[in-house]
Design a protein around this motif. Structure first.
Motif, PDB file in Angstrom:
ATOM      1  N   TYR A 101       0.819  -1.220   0.000  1.00  0.00           N
ATOM      2  CA  TYR A 101       0.000   0.000   0.000  1.00  0.00           C
ATOM      3  C   TYR A 101       0.851   1.268   0.000  1.00  0.00           C
ATOM      4  O   TYR A 101       0.319   2.374   0.110  1.00  0.00           O
ATOM      5  CB  TYR A 101      -0.927   0.012   1.219  1.00  0.00           C
ATOM      6  N   ARG A 102       2.173   1.135  -0.098  1.00  0.00           N
ATOM      7  CA  ARG A 102       3.030   2.321  -0.099  1.00  0.00           C
ATOM      8  C   ARG A 102       2.623   3.280  -1.214  1.00  0.00           C
ATOM      9  O   ARG A 102       2.395   2.859  -2.353  1.00  0.00           O
ATOM     10  CB  ARG A 102       4.503   1.923  -0.244  1.00  0.00           C
ATOM     11  N   THR A 135      -0.145   4.968  -1.154  1.00  0.00           N
ATOM     12  CA  THR A 135      -1.593   5.206  -1.049  1.00  0.00           C
ATOM     13  C   THR A 135      -1.826   6.469  -0.220  1.00  0.00           C
ATOM     14  O   THR A 135      -1.252   6.607   0.860  1.00  0.00           O
ATOM     15  CB  THR A 135      -2.296   4.011  -0.377  1.00  0.00           C
ATOM     16  N   TYR A 149      -3.416   9.330   2.264  1.00  0.00           N
ATOM     17  CA  TYR A 149      -4.137   9.249   3.537  1.00  0.00           C
ATOM     18  C   TYR A 149      -5.604   9.633   3.330  1.00  0.00           C
ATOM     19  O   TYR A 149      -5.927  10.591   2.626  1.00  0.00           O
ATOM     20  CB  TYR A 149      -3.508  10.185   4.570  1.00  0.00           C
ATOM     21  N   LYS A 150      -6.474   8.875   3.968  1.00  0.00           N
ATOM     22  CA  LYS A 150      -7.901   9.210   3.969  1.00  0.00           C
ATOM     23  C   LYS A 150      -8.487   8.760   5.292  1.00  0.00           C
ATOM     24  O   LYS A 150      -8.374   7.579   5.645  1.00  0.00           O
ATOM     25  CB  LYS A 150      -8.628   8.519   2.815  1.00  0.00           C
ATOM     26  N   THR A 154      -8.723   1.161   1.799  1.00  0.00           N
ATOM     27  CA  THR A 154      -8.486   0.661   0.447  1.00  0.00           C
ATOM     28  C   THR A 154      -7.334   1.432  -0.200  1.00  0.00           C
ATOM     29  O   THR A 154      -6.781   2.362   0.386  1.00  0.00           O
ATOM     30  CB  THR A 154      -9.744   0.825  -0.428  1.00  0.00           C
ATOM     31  N   ARG A 155      -7.027   1.065  -1.454  1.00  0.00           N
ATOM     32  CA  ARG A 155      -5.953   1.732  -2.179  1.00  0.00           C
ATOM     33  C   ARG A 155      -6.350   3.128  -2.630  1.00  0.00           C
ATOM     34  O   ARG A 155      -5.492   3.923  -3.033  1.00  0.00           O
ATOM     35  CB  ARG A 155      -5.512   0.880  -3.374  1.00  0.00           C
ATOM     36  N   VAL A 156      -7.612   3.429  -2.527  1.00  0.00           N
ATOM     37  CA  VAL A 156      -8.067   4.786  -2.830  1.00  0.00           C
ATOM     38  C   VAL A 156      -7.621   5.739  -1.733  1.00  0.00           C
ATOM     39  O   VAL A 156      -7.252   6.890  -1.974  1.00  0.00           O
ATOM     40  CB  VAL A 156      -9.605   4.829  -2.992  1.00  0.00           C
ATOM     41  N   GLY A 157      -7.639   5.247  -0.498  1.00  0.00           N
ATOM     42  CA  GLY A 157      -7.226   6.038   0.649  1.00  0.00           C
ATOM     43  C   GLY A 157      -7.154   5.165   1.890  1.00  0.00           C
ATOM     44  O   GLY A 157      -7.929   4.210   2.048  1.00  0.00           O
ATOM     45  N   MET A 158      -6.200   5.471   2.769  1.00  0.00           N
ATOM     46  CA  MET A 158      -5.966   4.617   3.935  1.00  0.00           C
ATOM     47  C   MET A 158      -5.574   5.476   5.128  1.00  0.00           C
ATOM     48  O   MET A 158      -4.739   6.375   5.006  1.00  0.00           O
ATOM     49  CB  MET A 158      -4.831   3.637   3.615  1.00  0.00           C
ATOM     50  N   SER A 200       0.492   5.221   7.780  1.00  0.00           N
ATOM     51  CA  SER A 200      -0.149   6.136   6.849  1.00  0.00           C
ATOM     52  C   SER A 200      -0.129   7.524   7.464  1.00  0.00           C
ATOM     53  O   SER A 200      -0.887   7.815   8.394  1.00  0.00           O
ATOM     54  CB  SER A 200      -1.595   5.692   6.563  1.00  0.00           C
ATOM     55  N   GLY A 230       0.811   9.954   3.073  1.00  0.00           N
ATOM     56  CA  GLY A 230       0.177   8.666   2.902  1.00  0.00           C
ATOM     57  C   GLY A 230       1.028   7.533   3.458  1.00  0.00           C
ATOM     58  O   GLY A 230       1.834   7.717   4.383  1.00  0.00           O
TER      59      GLY A 230
END
Length: 220
Positions: free
Chosen positions: A104-105, A107, A109-110, A115-119, A192, A197
């Motif tokens: 997931y590097r 990705t 921040y969310k 998910t790969r959209v945000g983590m 993250s 991210g």
């Protein structure tokens, strides 16, 4: 000269030695040993046999070893101790967790993302440990209780590290997974971050060292 009773007793002892295995004691006293009567030797051998039977019956002993005429009992490892096979299995699981996290590097921040959209930071821990079937609590604060606390001197890959932007142990605000221990001043963890991210950083970088609160070791 031996009488009839002594002769029968010694013959009986010889039979027991042949049928029950070797004994620590000779049937006759040796010239360089303290004198033992036939009855004393019989009693000593009887004690040996009892120890062997007890060891075999209990199932807690692997074998007996004779030392200086006494029986030294060797115990098996405790059932809850980690065997080499279990340790290797645990190591593979840690590798899976870390490789999943590293996938997931980059990705972004969310908050609340998994998910790969945000983590987010706790979401990265949850997602990484799901790869080995381990379900972690969802929040960083709850995750900080998921295992015994370990010292920074004892950290190893797979341990969880926690931080607080207010430097308060009661206010955990960030979490990560230890990925590599290079030396006492270089312990890397993946997390993250809100700005960049999913990435890896040194636990002893000034910012993280200042806000570090604790580390725990999940029982995997």
């Amino acid at each position: 000269m031996l009488n009839k009773y002594s002769t029968l007793l010694l013959l009986g002892l010889l039979f027991l030695v042949a049928s029950c295995g070797k004994s620590s004691y000779s049937t006759f006293s040796k010239p360089d040993e303290a004198y033992k009567s036939a009855q004393e030797i019989a009693e000593l051998k009887k004690m040996e046999r009892q120890q062997r039977r007890l060891a075999k019956k209990s199932g807690l002993f692997s074998k007996t070893e004779k030392t200086d005429g006494l029986v030294k009992i060797k115990t098996k490892p405790a059932r809850n101790s980690r065997s080499g096979k279990d340790a290797a299995y645990s190591s593979r699981k840690v590798e899976t967790v870390i490789s999943t996290a590293r996938s997931y590097r980059g990705t972004p921040y969310k908050f609340g993302g998994t998910t790969r959209v945000g983590m987010d930071c706790s979401g990265l821990l949850c997602t990484s440990f799901q790869s080995i079937g381990v379900k972690l609590p969802r929040t960083s604060s709850e995750q900080s209780q998921f295992g015994p606390t370990v010292s920074t001197h004892d950290l190893r890959a797979g341990d969880l590290v926690f931080f607080s932007s207010t430097q308060s142990p009661s206010n955990i605000t960030h979490a990560g997974i230890v990925t590599e221990v290079r030396n006492d001043n270089e312990i890397y963890f993946i997390h993250s971050s809100t700005s960049l991210g999913v990435k890896e950083d040194n636990l002893f970088a000034p910012y993280y060292k200042r806000n570090f609160i604790k580390a725990v070791r999940p029982n995997i």
